[in-house]
Enzyme design. Structure first.
Site, short mmCIF file in Angstrom:
data_model
loop_
_atom_site.label_atom_id
_atom_site.label_comp_id
_atom_site.label_asym_id
_atom_site.label_seq_id
_atom_site.Cartn_x
_atom_site.Cartn_y
_atom_site.Cartn_z
N GLU A 90 34.83 42.32 40.73
CA GLU A 90 33.80 41.40 40.21
C GLU A 90 32.86 42.22 39.34
OE1 GLU A 90 31.72 38.45 42.82
OE2 GLU A 90 30.05 38.64 41.40
N HIS A 145 31.18 42.74 35.60
CA HIS A 145 30.87 41.82 34.50
C HIS A 145 30.67 42.52 33.16
CE1 HIS A 145 30.67 38.65 37.41
NE2 HIS A 145 29.69 39.25 38.07
N ASP A 190 30.05 44.20 41.62
CA ASP A 190 29.21 43.19 40.95
C ASP A 190 28.35 43.90 39.90
OD1 ASP A 190 28.30 40.71 40.24
OD2 ASP A 190 27.29 40.27 42.13
N HIS A 225 32.92 32.24 40.84
CA HIS A 225 31.66 33.00 40.78
C HIS A 225 30.50 32.03 40.89
CE1 HIS A 225 28.38 35.46 39.19
NE2 HIS A 225 29.10 36.49 39.59
C1 GRE Z 1 25.92 38.16 39.44
O1 GRE Z 1 26.92 38.16 38.75
O2 GRE Z 1 25.97 38.36 40.66
C2 GRE Z 1 24.59 37.91 38.82
C3 GRE Z 1 24.52 37.33 37.53
C4 GRE Z 1 23.27 37.08 36.99
C5 GRE Z 1 22.13 37.39 37.71
C6 GRE Z 1 22.20 37.95 38.96
C7 GRE Z 1 23.43 38.19 39.53
O3 GRE Z 1 25.64 37.02 36.86
O4 GRE Z 1 23.51 38.72 40.79
ZN ZN Z 2 28.81 38.58 39.84
#
Ligand code: GRE
Ligand code: ZN
Length: 324
Positions: free
Chosen positions: A13, A15, A287, A166
């Site tokens: 996960e 990003h 994350d 997600h």
């Molecule tokens: C996440 O992907 O967990 C996330 C976001 C945006 C803000 C906080 C967050 O995508 O934890």
């Molecule tokens: Zn995330």
């Protein structure tokens, strides 16, 4: 710990941000502090030194990258959403092609058009080599148990790729969060929303109709592993009309559902997820950049796991599920 000796890892996960998606992403700005927003935006756009250094320090051999949501799921025009999703996937494929041994990808899809989303998923898997899809919660109020998405589940099952849900915000702000903006977002409402989304799929029989479907939840399963016994016992006495399931609710968690450690670096829920779902069901994730890779990495190295469990969670489960 000495990172050179750290356990081999795959993280799923993780990003990124495509240049023309910052506006969509700014819809999530209400969920995080202004300071976090700017820092995260820059980290999300880096595919080079900073990201790789975070991976290297923690022995993350491969990161499966996904767009920071909600992406085109927030786009009001369906044709625009379809076009932009393709652009996002092209952009990601290009980044992966520069470092194919370090990066893999999840497709970004315009769920406003389920048939098109199914086709784009297929293109992403068969032509771009992606591992599955990441869906950012509901789209215009539609959850993935809606009949309109059967074309999508059928294709994902046929392709044997997982669908990662997600968190995103619900379509409205429920009164339960009134006067509590801190609860609306990653602190709590995302967990409620995403756990509920998964339960909608389970109880509507999606996994009976598509027994090969594979669902991934982040954040240690969005608290659901803690509740399995109660799902079974209260399903028995629930006012469920003519709803039926072929198995006990908890059985689907051991056949169709996976949890990742994304954004949760804590022993107790890790043990709960493994003990409730099985050591073959839980996968390491950071994350990034919303969680620190060093925190997640050093935590999992020392978490109360057997050697076998650690290798499954850190590496082998993801390798098997995503066919990396
Ligand atoms: C996440 O992907 O967990 C996330 C976001 C945006 C803000 C906080 C967050 O995508 O934890
Ligand atoms: Zn995330």
């Amino acid at each position: 710990m000495n990172n050179a000796n750290g356990h081999r890892k795959i993280a799923i996960e993780e990003h990124f941000m495509a240049p023309d998606f910052v506006d969509y992403w700014s819809k999530t700005a209400i969920n995080i502090s202004p300071a976090m927003f700017g820092k995260a935006r820059d980290a999300l756009q880096d595919f080079g030194e900073a990201r790789l250094a975070n991976m290297d320090r923690n022995n993350i051999e491969k990161a499966v990258l996904s767009l920071a949501g909600p992406g085109v799921q927030a786009e009001p025009q369906t044709v625009t959403a379809v076009r932009m999703a393709r652009r996002c996937n092209e952009f990601l494929a290009e980044q992966i092609s520069k470092r194919p041994e370090r990066y893999a990808g999840f497709a970004h899809l315009a769920m406003q058009d389920p048939a098109e989303a199914a086709s784009e998923l297929e293109r992403c898997v068969t032509e771009l080599g992606f591992c599955g899809a990441m869906i950012n919660g509901q789209t215009n109020g539609a959850y993935l148990d809606d009949d309109r998405f059967s074309v999508f589940w059928e294709r994902a099952s046929d392709l044997q790729v997982p669908v990662y849900i997600h968190p995103n915000n619900p379509p409205d702000v429920p009164y339960m969060y009134h006067n509590h903006p801190e609860l609306f977002g990653p602190v709590w409402s995302w967990t409620v929303e995403t756990g509920n989304h998964a339960l909608r799929l389970l109880f509507s029989g999606v996994f009976d109709r598509y027994p090969d479907a594979r669902l991934v939840l982040g954040h240690m399963g969005e608290t659901l592993p803690y509740q399995l016994w109660r799902f079974d016992s209260r399903w028995e006495i629930s006012n469920r009309g003519d709803m039926t399931l072929e198995m006990k609710p908890s059985d689907y968690f051991r056949r169709n559902i996976y949890a990742t450690t994304a954004g949760v670096c804590s022993d107790q829920p890790l043990r709960c997820a493994i003990d409730a779902m099985g050591a073959d069901r839980v996968m390491f994730s950071v994350d990034y950049p919303f969680e620190k890779a060093d925190d997640a990495g050093s935590w999992i190295e020392n978490a109360p796991l057997s050697d076998e469990e650690r290798d499954l969670v850190c590496y082998r489960n993801a390798k098997t599920l995503l066919r990396l």
